[in-house]
Design an enzyme around this catalytic site. Structure first.
Site, PDB file in Angstrom:
ATOM      1  CG  LEU A  46     -15.029  66.675 -76.185  1.00 45.99           C
ATOM      2  CD1 LEU A  46     -14.242  66.623 -77.491  1.00 45.99           C
ATOM      3  CD2 LEU A  46     -15.657  65.326 -75.898  1.00 45.99           C
ATOM      4  CG  ASP A  47     -14.168  64.511 -69.451  1.00 45.49           C
ATOM      5  OD1 ASP A  47     -14.570  65.559 -68.928  1.00 45.49           O
ATOM      6  OD2 ASP A  47     -14.790  63.433 -69.416  1.00 45.49           O
TER       7      ASP A  47
END
Length: 208
Positions: A46-47
């Site tokens: 996930l960023d």
């Protein structure tokens, strides 16, 4: 409980790794600030500016089967966007859309009404007072770099907030149709994690 795989609610502003890179002006929070376990690694990413469900495991083959897009596990996101798209605006995402050098797989997408109940983000999302916002539920079977943000931007509705809320893993069955196992954030707040239940763990073992 299954002590080879855990489910983490990643907060906004946390790097999806256990070490802090040396090229940032200030140290950033990492997974190590929340999970003090050796030899666990994210199954997917996930960023930094995204939130939500992240699986971590110490089982290498399972990590690969969970993370690689060739296995087409469905990931569901709640996405806050600028402006309010009509259903016709979302149709290109359902058909698959060209982004940079690739064409996305068809996605499932619809508007969420009313807006979902989520913990407040810290820091809060920056709004433009003159521009309304809305929420989408978007399900993908691939996970390329910043794909959701690029998809909504491509149809003219930039992403403001992005939360992965569920992952559905297709579990193979002998001589039968694969069965879905859906994992969600239910019962967790940002920064919290839990071991998978024995049943969830037994199902996932069929992947590894």
């Amino acid at each position: 409980m299954c002590e080879t795989t855990l489910l983490f609610y990643k907060p906004y502003g946390v790097l999806c790794q256990f070490t802090n890179p040396g090229d940032t002006p200030e140290p950033r929070l990492t997974l190590k600030d929340f999970i003090a376990l050796p030899d666990f690694y994210p199954a997917g990413r996930l960023d930094f500016d995204s939130e939500g469900l992240l699986l971590l495991t110490n089982h290498g083959p399972l990590q690969h089967r969970l993370a690689h897009r060739q296995f087409a596990h469905a990931r569901t996101y709640w996405v806050q966007v600028e402006r309010i798209p009509a259903d016709s605006d979302l149709e290109p995402l359902r058909q698959g859309i060209r982004i940079q050098d690739y064409h996305t797989r068809p996605a499932q997408v619809h508007r969420l009404e009313p807006e979902p109940l989520l913990p407040p983000r810290q820091p809060p999302v920056r709004y433009r007072k003159s521009v309304p916002t809305s929420w989408l539920e978007l399900t993908l079977t691939e996970g390329r770099n910043r794909q959701v943000r690029r998809m909504t931007a491509a149809i003219g509705f930039p992403t403001l907030r992005l939360v992965r809320v569920a992952m559905t893993v297709m579990i193979p069955q002998r001589r039968r149709t694969p069965q879905p196992l859906t994992l969600t954030l239910e019962g967790l707040q940002p920064g919290q994690w839990r071991w998978l239940t024995p049943t969830e763990g037994q199902w996932l073992q069929r992947l590894g």
